[in-house]
Design a protein around this motif. Structure first.
Motif, PDB file in Angstrom:
ATOM      1  N   ALA A  26       0.812  -1.217   0.000  1.00  0.00           N
ATOM      2  CA  ALA A  26       0.000   0.000   0.000  1.00  0.00           C
ATOM      3  C   ALA A  26       0.846   1.268   0.000  1.00  0.00           C
ATOM      4  O   ALA A  26       0.310   2.359  -0.227  1.00  0.00           O
ATOM      5  N   VAL A  27       2.160   1.149   0.220  1.00  0.00           N
ATOM      6  CA  VAL A  27       2.995   2.345   0.333  1.00  0.00           C
ATOM      7  C   VAL A  27       2.873   3.226  -0.908  1.00  0.00           C
ATOM      8  O   VAL A  27       2.770   4.454  -0.807  1.00  0.00           O
ATOM      9  N   ASP A  28       2.880   2.629  -2.092  1.00  0.00           N
ATOM     10  CA  ASP A  28       2.737   3.435  -3.307  1.00  0.00           C
ATOM     11  C   ASP A  28       1.410   3.186  -4.021  1.00  0.00           C
ATOM     12  O   ASP A  28       1.245   3.540  -5.182  1.00  0.00           O
ATOM     13  N   ARG A  29       0.455   2.568  -3.312  1.00  0.00           N
ATOM     14  CA  ARG A  29      -0.848   2.262  -3.914  1.00  0.00           C
ATOM     15  C   ARG A  29      -1.992   2.632  -2.983  1.00  0.00           C
ATOM     16  O   ARG A  29      -3.038   1.995  -2.976  1.00  0.00           O
ATOM     17  N   LEU A  30      -1.777   3.653  -2.181  1.00  0.00           N
ATOM     18  CA  LEU A  30      -2.790   4.106  -1.233  1.00  0.00           C
ATOM     19  C   LEU A  30      -3.380   5.420  -1.721  1.00  0.00           C
ATOM     20  O   LEU A  30      -2.660   6.397  -1.923  1.00  0.00           O
ATOM     21  N   TYR A  31      -4.702   5.433  -1.893  1.00  0.00           N
ATOM     22  CA  TYR A  31      -5.412   6.619  -2.378  1.00  0.00           C
ATOM     23  C   TYR A  31      -6.362   7.099  -1.276  1.00  0.00           C
ATOM     24  O   TYR A  31      -7.233   6.354  -0.828  1.00  0.00           O
ATOM     25  N   VAL A  32      -6.171   8.321  -0.835  1.00  0.00           N
ATOM     26  CA  VAL A  32      -7.007   8.901   0.215  1.00  0.00           C
ATOM     27  C   VAL A  32      -7.741  10.102  -0.366  1.00  0.00           C
ATOM     28  O   VAL A  32      -7.115  11.023  -0.904  1.00  0.00           O
ATOM     29  N   CYS A  42     -13.604   3.630  -7.026  1.00  0.00           N
ATOM     30  CA  CYS A  42     -12.348   4.380  -7.033  1.00  0.00           C
ATOM     31  C   CYS A  42     -11.208   3.509  -7.554  1.00  0.00           C
ATOM     32  O   CYS A  42     -10.366   3.962  -8.342  1.00  0.00           O
ATOM     33  N   LEU A  43     -11.189   2.242  -7.139  1.00  0.00           N
ATOM     34  CA  LEU A  43     -10.141   1.323  -7.588  1.00  0.00           C
ATOM     35  C   LEU A  43     -10.445   0.741  -8.966  1.00  0.00           C
ATOM     36  O   LEU A  43      -9.556   0.640  -9.813  1.00  0.00           O
ATOM     37  N   LEU A  44     -11.701   0.373  -9.192  1.00  0.00           N
ATOM     38  CA  LEU A  44     -12.059  -0.227 -10.481  1.00  0.00           C
ATOM     39  C   LEU A  44     -11.834   0.720 -11.644  1.00  0.00           C
ATOM     40  O   LEU A  44     -11.571   0.295 -12.773  1.00  0.00           O
ATOM     41  N   GLU A  45     -11.943   2.028 -11.391  1.00  0.00           N
ATOM     42  CA  GLU A  45     -11.804   3.005 -12.470  1.00  0.00           C
ATOM     43  C   GLU A  45     -10.361   3.433 -12.714  1.00  0.00           C
ATOM     44  O   GLU A  45     -10.101   4.243 -13.606  1.00  0.00           O
ATOM     45  N   SER A  54      -3.028  -4.819  -7.502  1.00  0.00           N
ATOM     46  CA  SER A  54      -2.928  -5.734  -6.373  1.00  0.00           C
ATOM     47  C   SER A  54      -2.280  -5.027  -5.190  1.00  0.00           C
ATOM     48  O   SER A  54      -1.171  -4.498  -5.294  1.00  0.00           O
ATOM     49  N   GLY A  55      -2.995  -5.003  -4.080  1.00  0.00           N
ATOM     50  CA  GLY A  55      -2.511  -4.317  -2.887  1.00  0.00           C
ATOM     51  C   GLY A  55      -2.946  -2.876  -2.774  1.00  0.00           C
ATOM     52  O   GLY A  55      -2.676  -2.217  -1.763  1.00  0.00           O
TER      53      GLY A  55
END
Length: 272
Positions: A26-32, A42-45, A54-55
């Motif tokens: 999640a370090v480079d795949r975290l969206y807030v 948010c993720l599917l798009e 993944s992650g």
């Protein structure tokens, strides 16, 4: 819809990351975000392939189109609660992911226990409850990512603090963390949930639901109790025996016939 009057502790990406291991996916795949239509969407798009998703995790203060199981509206006071989705790429067909939502519920309970929340249980298929009041819930969506691979997205909501007018919209007994333990550091809680979900995804990818089944059954608030299942116009009463290897609820009726139910538009409540 209300909002929290105290916004001194907004969800913050850096603060969440400070509670995660440095090697977390999640370090480079975290969206807030402050607001999204839904955290799952948010993720599917995201315009990236399934393996890169993944992650990935999306967390939001507010959802304009958040949904629970059977497309029910998810009620959550903005800036007060946890609304989160986490995705994982499995080298498995969707049919092999049966039980994933139950495993995700177990991992969420573990995260709550890590935070210090006790006496939390599960109600089939994926409600998180405290003293038989709903504290949270989960929803899993899957997308084909190839002939033998699947992208799964686990969406979950945890009631941290609900305003009275929002709570009035909920048609079942509910509870929030504020009533159970008081003030909650949402960033820390989100990090605990991410950590536990990622652990679960890795284990599920190799072993399926089996490692989580005994724990799910220990946490089941209706274990060995007589219940009423409402499915459309049909009502069935029976005693809960547990869940099967695919997460189906096993119930024995008064005639001694064992029936297994899988997720769908099924209402489960104690028998009167």
């Amino acid at each position: 819809m209300s909002t929290c009057t105290d916004r001194s502790q907004l969800l913050d990406r850096d603060e969440i990351l400070s509670h995660l291991a440095e090697n977390s996916l999640a370090v480079d795949r975290l969206y807030v975000h402050r607001e999204v239509n839904s955290t799952n969407l948010c993720l599917l798009e995201k315009n990236i392939d399934a393996q890169q998703l993944s992650g990935a995790v999306c967390v939001a203060e507010m959802q304009s189109a958040g949904r629970g199981r059977c497309d029910r509206i998810w009620v959550a006071t903005p800036y007060c609660n946890v609304m989160l989705s986490a995705s994982w790429h499995f080298e498995l067909p969707a049919a092999r992911l049966a039980g994933l939502s139950l495993a995700a519920a177990v991992s969420t309970i573990r995260a709550l226990q890590d935070y210090g929340v006790g006496n939390v249980g599960l109600k089939w298929p994926n409600d998180i409850v405290w003293q038989e009041k709903k504290l949270g819930g989960l929803l899993v969506e899957t997308r084909s990512a190839g002939q033998q691979s699947t992208l799964a997205i686990v969406g979950l909501g945890i009631n941290v603090r609900l305003a009275e007018d929002d709570a009035a919209l909920i048609d079942q007994p509910w509870v929030d963390l504020a009533a159970i333990i008081g003030v909650v550091d949402r960033n820390r809680l989100v990090a605990f949930i991410i950590t536990r979900l990622h652990e679960m995804f890795r284990e599920f990818a190799t072993m399926g639901f089996a490692p989580f089944q005994p724990e799910w059954e220990r946490l089941d608030v209706f274990a060995n109790r007589w219940v009423c299942l409402q499915q459309g116009e049909h009502t069935i009463e029976g005693q809960v025996l547990g869940v099967d290897a695919n997460g189906g609820l096993r119930v024995i009726d008064s005639l001694g016939i064992v029936k297994t139910f899988y997720t769908g538009d099924i209402s489960l409540r104690p028998a009167t």
